[in-house]
Design an enzyme around this catalytic site. Structure first.
Site, PDB file in Angstrom:
ATOM      1  N   CYS A   2       0.706  -1.239   0.053  1.00  0.00           N
ATOM      2  CA  CYS A   2       0.007  -0.184   0.081  1.00  0.00           C
ATOM      3  C   CYS A   2       0.985   1.123   0.159  1.00  0.00           C
ATOM      4  O   CYS A   2       2.246   1.203   0.238  1.00  0.00           O
ATOM      5  CB  CYS A   2      -1.043   0.035   1.358  1.00  0.00           C
ATOM      6  N   ARG A  27       2.067   1.248  -5.934  1.00  0.00           N
ATOM      7  CA  ARG A  27       2.484   0.410  -5.004  1.00  0.00           C
ATOM      8  C   ARG A  27       1.158  -0.490  -4.849  1.00  0.00           C
ATOM      9  O   ARG A  27       1.129  -1.576  -4.343  1.00  0.00           O
ATOM     10  CB  ARG A  27       2.507   1.079  -3.846  1.00  0.00           C
ATOM     11  N   ASN A 101       0.194  -0.049   6.323  1.00  0.00           N
ATOM     12  CA  ASN A 101       0.879  -0.871   5.191  1.00  0.00           C
ATOM     13  C   ASN A 101       1.151  -2.107   5.778  1.00  0.00           C
ATOM     14  O   ASN A 101       1.883  -1.996   6.929  1.00  0.00           O
ATOM     15  CB  ASN A 101       1.979  -0.167   4.424  1.00  0.00           C
ATOM     16  N   GLY A 102       0.915  -3.464   5.308  1.00  0.00           N
ATOM     17  CA  GLY A 102       1.353  -4.621   6.063  1.00  0.00           C
ATOM     18  C   GLY A 102       0.269  -5.472   6.701  1.00  0.00           C
ATOM     19  O   GLY A 102      -0.792  -5.115   6.114  1.00  0.00           O
ATOM     20  N   GLU A 486      12.260 -14.948 -17.429  1.00  0.00           N
ATOM     21  CA  GLU A 486      12.040 -13.565 -17.218  1.00  0.00           C
ATOM     22  C   GLU A 486      11.064 -13.198 -18.349  1.00  0.00           C
ATOM     23  O   GLU A 486      10.175 -12.352 -18.153  1.00  0.00           O
ATOM     24  CB  GLU A 486      13.227 -12.590 -17.299  1.00  0.00           C
ATOM     25  N   LYS A 490       7.423 -11.458 -17.550  1.00  0.00           N
ATOM     26  CA  LYS A 490       6.841 -10.191 -18.025  1.00  0.00           C
ATOM     27  C   LYS A 490       5.713 -10.285 -19.028  1.00  0.00           C
ATOM     28  O   LYS A 490       4.584  -9.372 -19.126  1.00  0.00           O
ATOM     29  CB  LYS A 490       8.008  -9.660 -19.029  1.00  0.00           C
ATOM     30  N   GLU A 493       2.868 -10.986 -16.491  1.00  0.00           N
ATOM     31  CA  GLU A 493       2.573  -9.767 -15.512  1.00  0.00           C
ATOM     32  C   GLU A 493       1.912  -8.735 -16.525  1.00  0.00           C
ATOM     33  O   GLU A 493       0.630  -8.263 -15.849  1.00  0.00           O
ATOM     34  CB  GLU A 493       3.608  -9.261 -15.367  1.00  0.00           C
ATOM     35  N   LYS A 608       4.182  -2.954  -6.640  1.00  0.00           N
ATOM     36  CA  LYS A 608       5.445  -2.726  -6.844  1.00  0.00           C
ATOM     37  C   LYS A 608       6.297  -3.163  -6.006  1.00  0.00           C
ATOM     38  O   LYS A 608       7.466  -3.850  -6.180  1.00  0.00           O
ATOM     39  CB  LYS A 608       5.886  -1.180  -7.167  1.00  0.00           C
TER      40      LYS A 608
HETATM   41  O1  M6R Z   1      11.625  -5.084  -5.309  1.00  0.00           O
HETATM   42  P1  M6R Z   1      11.988  -6.617  -5.438  1.00  0.00           P
HETATM   43  O2  M6R Z   1      12.949  -6.594  -6.508  1.00  0.00           O
HETATM   44  O3  M6R Z   1      12.676  -7.435  -4.393  1.00  0.00           O
HETATM   45  O4  M6R Z   1      10.764  -7.382  -6.196  1.00  0.00           O
HETATM   46  C1  M6R Z   1      10.777  -8.607  -6.189  1.00  0.00           C
HETATM   47  C2  M6R Z   1       9.639  -9.045  -7.127  1.00  0.00           C
HETATM   48  O5  M6R Z   1       8.337  -8.729  -6.606  1.00  0.00           O
HETATM   49  C3  M6R Z   1       9.597  -8.173  -8.681  1.00  0.00           C
HETATM   50  O6  M6R Z   1      10.723  -8.473  -9.304  1.00  0.00           O
HETATM   51  C4  M6R Z   1       8.230  -8.631  -9.288  1.00  0.00           C
HETATM   52  O7  M6R Z   1       8.631 -10.031  -9.781  1.00  0.00           O
HETATM   53  C5  M6R Z   1       8.265  -7.730 -10.258  1.00  0.00           C
HETATM   54  N1  M6R Z   1       6.884  -7.220 -10.489  1.00  0.00           N
HETATM   55  C6  M6R Z   1       8.689  -8.054 -11.866  1.00  0.00           C
HETATM   56  O8  M6R Z   1       8.352  -7.315 -12.868  1.00  0.00           O
END
Ligand code: M6R
Length: 613
Positions: A2, A27, A101-102, A486, A490, A493, A608
């Site tokens: 959040c 976020r 948040n959390g 990856e 992508k 996602e 994010k």
């Molecule tokens: O902030 P971080 O790099 O630790 O995040 C890890 C993953 O949550 C992050 O890489 C996620 O898989 C992304 N949305 C990838 O695009």
């Protein structure tokens, strides 16, 4: 996950908070809300389900000229996205407003013990407002009440609360590792936020709350205390960020902007670190990693999640190749639960763009308990991983706003290459000629990424022909394997297409059953020592009527007549290929997602920074 914003000062708080929420919307974006002081003993409160625009429309023309308040963008954990579950949450009398948040793990028990009337939401947050209101009624002040909450509420979380009878005061708490709180220090005004981006237009002077710390913030004063109420001295840090970096500019989406920034990102990451005469790599915050420590290492464990874990998989290769230390990669979330065997000769390297991913922080805690030396690769100055690790390698690529990571992955892979070279030099395992060749190649990498980006129009055209597919397969070998993973991540996602990434050799052990004319395959097929094997895998797909998009080396025409589409990559030293081959995969996902009308920068269900387990 959040987003939290708070403001107290001399300017109208409403627009500042809404703008801050806009900068944090990546976020969490399933609902949003705001609470402002609105005259004596009263709040102005608004909530709206959906993206921030819904809240902005709802409050249009009605925001009071308050000079303090709090706001929130939500990523739902407890309770569906709805107006009543949006934050700020209030107590039944509307005396306290709180954003969170959390996760509060024991919220049900707290509801039974502290509930002051019917609960209006399904959240684990609302009970915090009930507890605070009860404490204020019992004579505590807001800071004392917040410390009481922190002693009762279990879990990892951050909170910011305001009380209607104490106008202009914001109290923040950070408990455990979930999500940080940054305090923005201004002149006659102060801000609070879950993320630096919200503060950038107003100040670059900040402090960070550590777990177990509280901030008591008014327009002219800030006091920091621990759970016992003891004062804590904090040093104001000055952020290196350029505020312009968080603006979309001429690009339609942040994701596209960040993909096209990658030549610059690669350069920013290595500037002043990859050095010539003599060729070597040095990092500014790795003094603890001296020759004795490097030589004593028997193992390196890299941890990360999602894209960062894929970058770590590439890093494992570099560390074994250049530093000759056995290296392994672990998914942070699995790491601690399998009770890994660790000791002070195991270097733990965490890769995380945010530096706040709770799973990665938990893995680091495990490593700390075992006495492992730790390095974090992170893009956020001051983030929690930088506080836990013994040394930090900042990615230095500026804010990454799109939820899908792109430029931070390239920087992570490249700097893991740099770390491996550094370790190799310290351990004496790296031949100076090889070191010079690697440094030289890395200095040319930004140009190679720029060359690769010139294929964007071709990839856009290819994307238009595959956008209606519902499945995708990605295959790679060696350093192409994590890039295949990856590419599939992508695609999932941002376009919501089912995609699988495999080490190509694995295909015939199961995934081949999926191949037909509706399952296209993207094959990463550079001219390296396993090219012939990759070609065989491509033939196996073609024999089952699968369509293949092949990513090939410059000048290689051997697949031209057999595959559907060819994307040619520029010349680059084989070790650095991942930083180039990932680019067309990012672009393919982006263009397919836009063709399908998907919300590229804020894909459904994602956030994010993932601060819950
Ligand atoms: O902030 P971080 O790099 O630790 O995040 C890890 C993953 O949550 C992050 O890489 C996620 O898989 C992304 N949305 C990838 O695009």
């Amino acid at each position: 996950m959040c987003g939290i914003v708070g403001y107290t000062g001399h300017r109208p708080a409403g627009p500042i908070i809404l703008e801050g929420l806009r900068r944090l919307e990546y976020r969490g974006y399933d609902s949003a809300g705001i609470a402002l002081f609105n005259g004596p003993e009263e709040f102005y409160v608004a909530h709206a389900t959906g993206k921030l625009d819904a809240l902005v429309q709802r409050v249009e023309g009605s925001l009071p000229p308050a000079i303090a308040g709090i706001g929130h963008t939500r990523w739902a954990t407890h309770g569906e996205p709805s107006d009543r579950n949006a934050h700020p949450q209030l107590d039944p009398d509307g005396r306290v407003a709180v954003v969170h948040n959390g996760i509060i793990e024991n919220y049900e028990e707290l509801r039974r013990r502290y509930g002051r009337g019917p609960f209006r939401s399904d959240t684990d947050t609302e009970v915090i407002a009930h507890i605070l209101a009860g404490d204020l009624e019992a004579g505590m002040d807001l800071l004392e009440a917040m410390r009481h909450v922190a002693s009762e509420a279990q879990g990892a979380y951050s909170l910011v609360a305001i009380a209607s009878d104490d106008p202009g005061r914001l109290v923040a708490a950070r408990v455990g590792n979930a999500g940080g709180i940054v305090v923005g220090v201004g002149e006659g005004e102060h801000l609070l936020a879950s993320d630096l981006n919200a503060l950038l237009p107003h100040t670059r002077n900040v402090t960070f709350l550590e777990p177990g710390e509280f901030a008591d913030v008014r327009a002219d004063t800030i006091a920091y205390v621990d759970i016992e109420g003891h004062p804590i001295a904090k040093t104001v840090e000055v952020l290196p960020y350029d505020p312009v970096a968080a603006v979309k500019g001429p690009y339609k989406h942040f994701m596209l902007k960040e993909i096209f920034e990658q030549p610059d990102s690669a350069l920013d990451a290595i500037r002043g670190r990859y050095l010539t005469r003599p060729a070597r790599v040095e990092f500014e915050d790795l003094a603890f990693l001296d020759e004795a420590l490097a030589k004593s290492l028997t193992r390196v464990v890299l941890v990360g999640m999602g894209t960062s874990m894929h970058a770590a998989m590439v890093g494992r290769f570099y560390i074994e190749r250049f530093a000759r230390i056995p290296a392994e990669v672990d998914n942070s979330a699995e790491f601690r639960y399998r009770r890994p065997v660790l000791d002070e000769h195991t270097l733990v390297v965490s890769v995380t763009q945010s530096g706040e991913t709770v799973d990665t922080l938990a893995a680091m805690d495990e490593a700390r308990r075992a006495g492992c030396p730790q390095i974090t690769l992170c893009n956020t100055p001051g983030a929690q991983t930088t506080r836990v690790a013994d040394g930090t390698i900042l990615l230095r690529v500026g804010p990454e706003i799109a939820v899908a990571s792109t430029k931070t992955m390239i920087a992570s892979m490249l700097l893991l290459h740099g770390l491996a070279l550094r370790l190799g030099r310290l351990r004496g395992t790296l031949d100076p000629e090889e070191e010079a060749a690697q440094v030289e190649a890395a200095l040319h990498l930004p140009a190679a990424i720029g060359e690769m980006l010139k294929s964007a129009p071709l990839i856009e055209e290819i994307a238009s022909r595959y956008a209606s597919n519902e499945d995708f397969l990605y295959l790679g070998r060696g350093l192409g394997d994590p890039i295949a993973l990856e590419g599939a991540l992508k695609m999932k996602e941002v376009s919501y297409i089912h995609a699988e990434g495999y080490a190509a050799g694995e295909m015939k052990h199961g995934p081949i059953a999926l191949i037909d004319e509706r399952m296209p395959t993207l094959a990463i097929a550079p001219r390296d020592e396993v090219f012939d094997k990759m070609r065989s895998n491509i033939e196996q797909v073609l024999a089952r009527h699968g369509k293949v998009i092949a990513l090939v080396s410059q000048g290689d025409h051997s697949l031209d007549d057999i595959v559907e589409d060819i994307i040619t990559m520029p010349e680059v030293t084989p070790y650095l290929e991942p930083m180039v081959t990932v680019v067309p995969l990012q672009l393919l996902s982006y263009y397919i997602a836009t063709e399908r009308g998907a919300d590229v920068d804020q894909p459904r269900n994602l956030a994010k920074t993932v601060t819950v387990e």
